[in-house]
Design a protein around this motif. Sequence first.
Motif, PDB file in Angstrom:
ATOM      1  N   ASN A 122       0.811  -1.217   0.000  1.00 29.78           N
ATOM      2  CA  ASN A 122       0.000   0.000   0.000  1.00 29.78           C
ATOM      3  C   ASN A 122       0.844   1.267   0.000  1.00 29.78           C
ATOM      4  OD1 ASN A 122      -2.577  -1.139  -0.085  1.00 29.78           O
ATOM      5  ND2 ASN A 122      -2.600  -1.488   2.120  1.00 29.78           N
ATOM      6  N   LEU A 123       2.087   1.187   0.438  1.00 27.47           N
ATOM      7  CA  LEU A 123       2.969   2.350   0.480  1.00 27.47           C
ATOM      8  C   LEU A 123       4.069   2.296  -0.575  1.00 27.47           C
ATOM      9  CD1 LEU A 123       3.446   2.805   4.349  1.00 27.47           C
ATOM     10  CD2 LEU A 123       2.095   4.246   2.808  1.00 27.47           C
ATOM     11  N   GLY A 124       4.605   1.114  -0.822  1.00 29.48           N
ATOM     12  CA  GLY A 124       5.695   0.968  -1.776  1.00 29.48           C
ATOM     13  C   GLY A 124       5.242   1.276  -3.189  1.00 29.48           C
ATOM     14  N   THR A 125       6.141   1.831  -3.987  1.00 36.03           N
ATOM     15  CA  THR A 125       5.800   2.260  -5.340  1.00 36.03           C
ATOM     16  C   THR A 125       6.499   1.405  -6.387  1.00 36.03           C
ATOM     17  OG1 THR A 125       7.635   3.844  -5.428  1.00 36.03           O
ATOM     18  CG2 THR A 125       5.518   4.643  -4.555  1.00 36.03           C
ATOM     19  N   ALA A 126       5.931   1.436  -7.590  1.00 40.26           N
ATOM     20  CA  ALA A 126       6.549   0.712  -8.699  1.00 40.26           C
ATOM     21  C   ALA A 126       7.945   1.251  -8.982  1.00 40.26           C
ATOM     22  CB  ALA A 126       5.669   0.836  -9.942  1.00 40.26           C
ATOM     23  N   GLY A 127       8.087   2.569  -8.984  1.00 39.83           N
ATOM     24  CA  GLY A 127       9.395   3.159  -9.251  1.00 39.83           C
ATOM     25  C   GLY A 127      10.422   2.806  -8.203  1.00 39.83           C
ATOM     26  N   GLY A 128      10.018   2.845  -6.938  1.00 41.55           N
ATOM     27  CA  GLY A 128      10.952   2.497  -5.872  1.00 41.55           C
ATOM     28  C   GLY A 128      11.389   1.055  -5.935  1.00 41.55           C
ATOM     29  N   ASN A 129      10.462   0.160  -6.276  1.00 40.58           N
ATOM     30  CA  ASN A 129      10.799  -1.256  -6.378  1.00 40.58           C
ATOM     31  C   ASN A 129      11.763  -1.505  -7.530  1.00 40.58           C
ATOM     32  OD1 ASN A 129       9.973  -4.348  -7.073  1.00 40.58           O
ATOM     33  ND2 ASN A 129       9.531  -3.864  -4.941  1.00 40.58           N
ATOM     34  N   LEU A 130      11.577  -0.788  -8.630  1.00 42.46           N
ATOM     35  CA  LEU A 130      12.467  -0.930  -9.779  1.00 42.46           C
ATOM     36  C   LEU A 130      13.856  -0.361  -9.489  1.00 42.46           C
ATOM     37  CD1 LEU A 130       9.966   0.083 -12.582  1.00 42.46           C
ATOM     38  CD2 LEU A 130      11.098  -2.140 -12.423  1.00 42.46           C
ATOM     39  N   ALA A 131      13.902   0.727  -8.718  1.00 41.16           N
ATOM     40  CA  ALA A 131      15.165   1.441  -8.516  1.00 41.16           C
ATOM     41  C   ALA A 131      15.980   0.916  -7.345  1.00 41.16           C
ATOM     42  CB  ALA A 131      14.880   2.933  -8.319  1.00 41.16           C
ATOM     43  N   ASP A 132      15.395   0.076  -6.485  1.00 41.26           N
ATOM     44  CA  ASP A 132      16.102  -0.416  -5.303  1.00 41.26           C
ATOM     45  C   ASP A 132      17.245  -1.335  -5.719  1.00 41.26           C
ATOM     46  OD1 ASP A 132      16.975  -1.356  -2.889  1.00 41.26           O
ATOM     47  OD2 ASP A 132      15.008  -2.022  -2.183  1.00 41.26           O
ATOM     48  N   ARG A 133      18.467  -0.930  -5.455  1.00 35.00           N
ATOM     49  CA  ARG A 133      19.627  -1.716  -5.849  1.00 35.00           C
ATOM     50  C   ARG A 133      20.291  -2.399  -4.658  1.00 35.00           C
ATOM     51  NH1 ARG A 133      23.835   0.840  -9.459  1.00 35.00           N
ATOM     52  NH2 ARG A 133      23.932  -1.289 -10.252  1.00 35.00           N
ATOM     53  N   GLY A 134      19.720  -2.219  -3.471  1.00 36.14           N
ATOM     54  CA  GLY A 134      20.353  -2.793  -2.297  1.00 36.14           C
ATOM     55  C   GLY A 134      20.091  -4.276  -2.124  1.00 36.14           C
ATOM     56  N   ARG A 135      19.034  -4.780  -2.762  1.00 33.04           N
ATOM     57  CA  ARG A 135      18.650  -6.185  -2.621  1.00 33.04           C
ATOM     58  C   ARG A 135      17.755  -6.555  -3.797  1.00 33.04           C
ATOM     59  NH1 ARG A 135      16.228  -2.923   0.884  1.00 33.04           N
ATOM     60  NH2 ARG A 135      17.643  -3.417   2.582  1.00 33.04           N
ATOM     61  N   PRO A 136      17.600  -7.855  -4.085  1.00 34.27           N
ATOM     62  CA  PRO A 136      16.701  -8.233  -5.187  1.00 34.27           C
ATOM     63  C   PRO A 136      15.251  -7.909  -4.851  1.00 34.27           C
ATOM     64  CG  PRO A 136      17.432 -10.177  -3.984  1.00 34.27           C
ATOM     65  CD  PRO A 136      18.234  -9.029  -3.450  1.00 34.27           C
ATOM     66  N   THR A 137      14.533  -7.365  -5.814  1.00 38.87           N
ATOM     67  CA  THR A 137      13.113  -7.076  -5.653  1.00 38.87           C
ATOM     68  C   THR A 137      12.338  -7.743  -6.789  1.00 38.87           C
ATOM     69  OG1 THR A 137      13.460  -4.975  -6.815  1.00 38.87           O
ATOM     70  CG2 THR A 137      13.464  -4.911  -4.405  1.00 38.87           C
ATOM     71  N   ASP A 138      11.028  -7.670  -6.724  1.00 38.96           N
ATOM     72  CA  ASP A 138      10.192  -8.486  -7.597  1.00 38.96           C
ATOM     73  C   ASP A 138       9.906  -7.872  -8.966  1.00 38.96           C
ATOM     74  OD1 ASP A 138       9.464 -10.737  -5.719  1.00 38.96           O
ATOM     75  OD2 ASP A 138       8.843  -9.025  -4.531  1.00 38.96           O
ATOM     76  N   ILE A 162       5.663 -15.694 -23.073  1.00 35.76           N
ATOM     77  CA  ILE A 162       5.746 -16.465 -24.311  1.00 35.76           C
ATOM     78  C   ILE A 162       5.330 -15.574 -25.474  1.00 35.76           C
ATOM     79  CG2 ILE A 162       4.897 -18.476 -25.559  1.00 35.76           C
ATOM     80  CD1 ILE A 162       4.470 -19.852 -22.883  1.00 35.76           C
ATOM     81  N   THR A 163       6.225 -15.414 -26.450  1.00 33.01           N
ATOM     82  CA  THR A 163       5.972 -14.567 -27.604  1.00 33.01           C
ATOM     83  C   THR A 163       6.044 -15.409 -28.877  1.00 33.01           C
ATOM     84  OG1 THR A 163       8.271 -13.985 -28.125  1.00 33.01           O
ATOM     85  CG2 THR A 163       7.197 -12.750 -26.349  1.00 33.01           C
ATOM     86  N   ALA A 164       5.735 -14.791 -30.002  1.00 28.59           N
ATOM     87  CA  ALA A 164       5.810 -15.490 -31.286  1.00 28.59           C
ATOM     88  C   ALA A 164       7.237 -15.911 -31.612  1.00 28.59           C
ATOM     89  CB  ALA A 164       5.262 -14.596 -32.390  1.00 28.59           C
ATOM     90  N   ASP A 165       8.220 -15.223 -31.048  1.00 28.76           N
ATOM     91  CA  ASP A 165       9.628 -15.546 -31.286  1.00 28.76           C
ATOM     92  C   ASP A 165      10.195 -16.538 -30.271  1.00 28.76           C
ATOM     93  OD1 ASP A 165       9.761 -13.790 -33.468  1.00 28.76           O
ATOM     94  OD2 ASP A 165      10.119 -12.081 -32.139  1.00 28.76           O
ATOM     95  N   GLY A 166       9.360 -16.982 -29.338  1.00 28.60           N
ATOM     96  CA  GLY A 166       9.832 -17.888 -28.310  1.00 28.60           C
ATOM     97  C   GLY A 166       9.675 -17.284 -26.928  1.00 28.60           C
ATOM     98  N   PRO A 167      10.148 -17.977 -25.895  1.00 28.68           N
ATOM     99  CA  PRO A 167       9.966 -17.481 -24.537  1.00 28.68           C
ATOM    100  C   PRO A 167      10.978 -16.406 -24.181  1.00 28.68           C
ATOM    101  CG  PRO A 167      11.178 -19.536 -24.482  1.00 28.68           C
ATOM    102  CD  PRO A 167      10.827 -19.292 -25.922  1.00 28.68           C
ATOM    103  N   ARG A 168      10.542 -15.452 -23.364  1.00 30.84           N
ATOM    104  CA  ARG A 168      11.440 -14.497 -22.720  1.00 30.84           C
ATOM    105  C   ARG A 168      11.507 -14.899 -21.259  1.00 30.84           C
ATOM    106  NH1 ARG A 168      12.369  -9.465 -25.298  1.00 30.84           N
ATOM    107  NH2 ARG A 168      12.702  -8.607 -23.214  1.00 30.84           N
ATOM    108  N   ILE A 169      12.699 -15.090 -20.726  1.00 36.17           N
ATOM    109  CA  ILE A 169      12.884 -15.652 -19.385  1.00 36.17           C
ATOM    110  C   ILE A 169      13.860 -14.777 -18.602  1.00 36.17           C
ATOM    111  CG2 ILE A 169      13.753 -17.632 -18.079  1.00 36.17           C
ATOM    112  CD1 ILE A 169      12.964 -19.356 -20.543  1.00 36.17           C
ATOM    113  N   ALA A 170      13.477 -14.397 -17.401  1.00 37.10           N
ATOM    114  CA  ALA A 170      14.349 -13.606 -16.540  1.00 37.10           C
ATOM    115  C   ALA A 170      14.314 -14.169 -15.129  1.00 37.10           C
ATOM    116  CB  ALA A 170      13.929 -12.142 -16.540  1.00 37.10           C
ATOM    117  N   VAL A 171      15.425 -14.015 -14.418  1.00 41.11           N
ATOM    118  CA  VAL A 171      15.579 -14.563 -13.065  1.00 41.11           C
ATOM    119  C   VAL A 171      16.233 -13.504 -12.180  1.00 41.11           C
ATOM    120  CG1 VAL A 171      16.865 -16.272 -11.701  1.00 41.11           C
ATOM    121  CG2 VAL A 171      15.687 -16.978 -13.780  1.00 41.11           C
ATOM    122  N   THR A 172      15.884 -13.496 -10.904  1.00 42.75           N
ATOM    123  CA  THR A 172      16.557 -12.637  -9.931  1.00 42.75           C
ATOM    124  C   THR A 172      16.695 -13.389  -8.619  1.00 42.75           C
ATOM    125  OG1 THR A 172      16.624 -10.380  -9.053  1.00 42.75           O
ATOM    126  CG2 THR A 172      14.522 -11.543  -8.872  1.00 42.75           C
TER     127      THR A 172
END
Length: 273
Positions: free
Chosen positions: A106-122, A194-204
């Motif tokens: 309820n308080l955390g923001t999309a931008g803050g979650n993207l910009a947090d470099r101190g630990r892995p975020t979702d 899953i796209t027409a060119d195949g899967p896009r896969i990312a891990v953190t």
Amino acid sequence: MILTEFDYVRPLGLDRALDLLAGPGARVLAGGQSLLPGLRAGTERAGLLVDVRHLDELRGISAADGTLRIGALTTLAELAAHPLVRERAPELAAAARANGDPQVRNLGTAGGNLADRGRPTDLPVAALAAGAEVELAGPGGRTRTGVEEFTAGGVPAGSVLTALLVPAAGPAAAFEKAADRATRYPLCAAAVRITADGPRIAVTGATPRALRLRGVEDRLRGGPYTTEAVLAAFRAEPRELFVPGRGTSAEYLGHLAGVLTARALARAARITA
């Protein structure tokens, strides 16, 4: 611990916020879910907090020309519940829903979650799988950069992350997470689209930062997305890609990343069937 001493300003607009951020020691205050605990613990420093939480131009979710625009101040709770995101970028909605607890969302923001470099975020791993870009406002005006480049470098000094721009490709996407029980941060998380060119896969979590795994994508192009095929694709990745820690080995994290990716691909494939 108590907060260290700093100045606080609540600018009336983004341009004034950028002027203030050009000064030494200035930091953006948005959701504050990472910055304020860091200031209390002494792991973060700030001479001036520039509060942008009231700037409406940084809020909201809209769709145009096949792209979702998610304002940086959109809360994780809003992101998780928004019908456009749930329909057109479900990996983003699931990642936001998996983040922390209701108070954090309820308080955390999309931008803050993207910009947090101190630990892995979702959010970064889901945005990476979606092929998203971030929009930044800085001294030179507005710029856009891919999430992959952004996760490697972070927000440039004196700039503000204004929006996340996500291709609205439909529901063939998913997110899976194994959370650290104490912190709810991802021990490992995987996002797929899953796209027409195949899967896009990312891990953190299992990796030094959110990474797109192109080698795994290439091995799985054309399918099948069975658990056996996915785990074999991950076993072919170099072990040094996975970073041991928190009582886990690189081998364990590589296997966990494969299991979570297989689950996510199975869910995404069922949606397309």
